[in-house]
Write an enzyme that holds these catalytic residues in place. Sequence first.
Site, short mmCIF file in Angstrom:
data_model
loop_
_atom_site.label_atom_id
_atom_site.label_comp_id
_atom_site.label_asym_id
_atom_site.label_seq_id
_atom_site.Cartn_x
_atom_site.Cartn_y
_atom_site.Cartn_z
N TYR A 53 1.19 -1.35 -0.01
CA TYR A 53 -0.28 0.15 -0.31
C TYR A 53 0.93 1.03 0.26
O TYR A 53 1.63 2.04 1.09
CB TYR A 53 -0.95 -0.14 1.12
CG TYR A 53 -2.18 -0.99 0.66
CD1 TYR A 53 -2.39 -1.95 -0.25
CD2 TYR A 53 -2.56 -1.37 2.31
CE1 TYR A 53 -3.52 -2.35 0.14
CE2 TYR A 53 -3.60 -2.51 2.43
CZ TYR A 53 -3.74 -3.06 1.06
OH TYR A 53 -5.29 -4.19 1.19
N SER A 208 -13.35 -3.97 0.62
CA SER A 208 -14.03 -3.28 -0.29
C SER A 208 -15.78 -3.29 0.32
O SER A 208 -15.99 -3.73 -1.00
CB SER A 208 -13.80 -3.09 -1.45
OG SER A 208 -14.30 -2.41 -1.99
#
Length: 297
Positions: A53, A208
């Site tokens: 990330y 998500s």
Amino acid sequence: MRYRTLGDVKVSAIGLGAMPLSLEGRPDEARALATVHAALDAGVTLLDTADSYHLPGAEPGHNELLLARALATYGGDTSQVLVATKGGRGRPADGSWTVNGDPAHLKAAAEGSLKRLGVDAIGLYQLHKPDPSIPFEESVGALRDLLDAGTIRLAGLSNADAGQIRTARTILGDRLVSVQNQYSPAVRDSDPELRLCAGLGLAFLPWSPLGGISRSSLDGPSRQEREPRFAAFHAVADERGVSPQQVCLAWLLTRSPTVIPIPGASRPETIRDSAAAAGLELSAQERARLDAAVHSS
């Protein structure tokens, strides 16, 4: 905050997916730290990150370093916080997402994560994605070796199918504690994996989780228009005086006692709203309305 279990660890029923704090469009560091601190203030004790990330080709481990700074600068107690990270993916300069499940790479990646997080052992280490070029058993074997060495305390999988979950369970036994797959009102391909995790007592961490209600960080900038097929989530939200995102997370919690959503956030107010979903009890009638909307989509 309500709590659920991840292995033998009690964690908040809603976690924080920290990825938006480090990818394209990320907030400045002050707002990023404030977002993590707001999560902790709201009772969130599960923080999810990964070594990949970061911006393309730059700052490997940016998100892990950010979480380490956030925890170090937080004024309250962080002893109950579980930081979950992942290894096995990369972000080269072209912005793509690569996969590397080679055992030597995973072990080196875990050591790098350990140093960036500044801990004696990683709380939860997850194989970020199975590598089709490497036998899955070998990648999971690296997790076993990391567990045996004390580098990591618990192991998990991400983006895994039911067969892979069963294989990993055979290799790791009860040291496999979680599976993190994409799951939301709009994306339910992992229904079989969710059911399997419920049966095995494994935590299921939807990434998500707001798909269909709002866009993921992987989808680009957020947009607010409603999807007609999920109007029921907005209707229930309007009736309750809460956000549709909060209703979505509360609905996910009803899918199984082992579900622990990890919504992303890049602003303090966003994670405060998400955390409040842990206390939103949906009625049987509301659940039926939401289930019907999802299954008809």
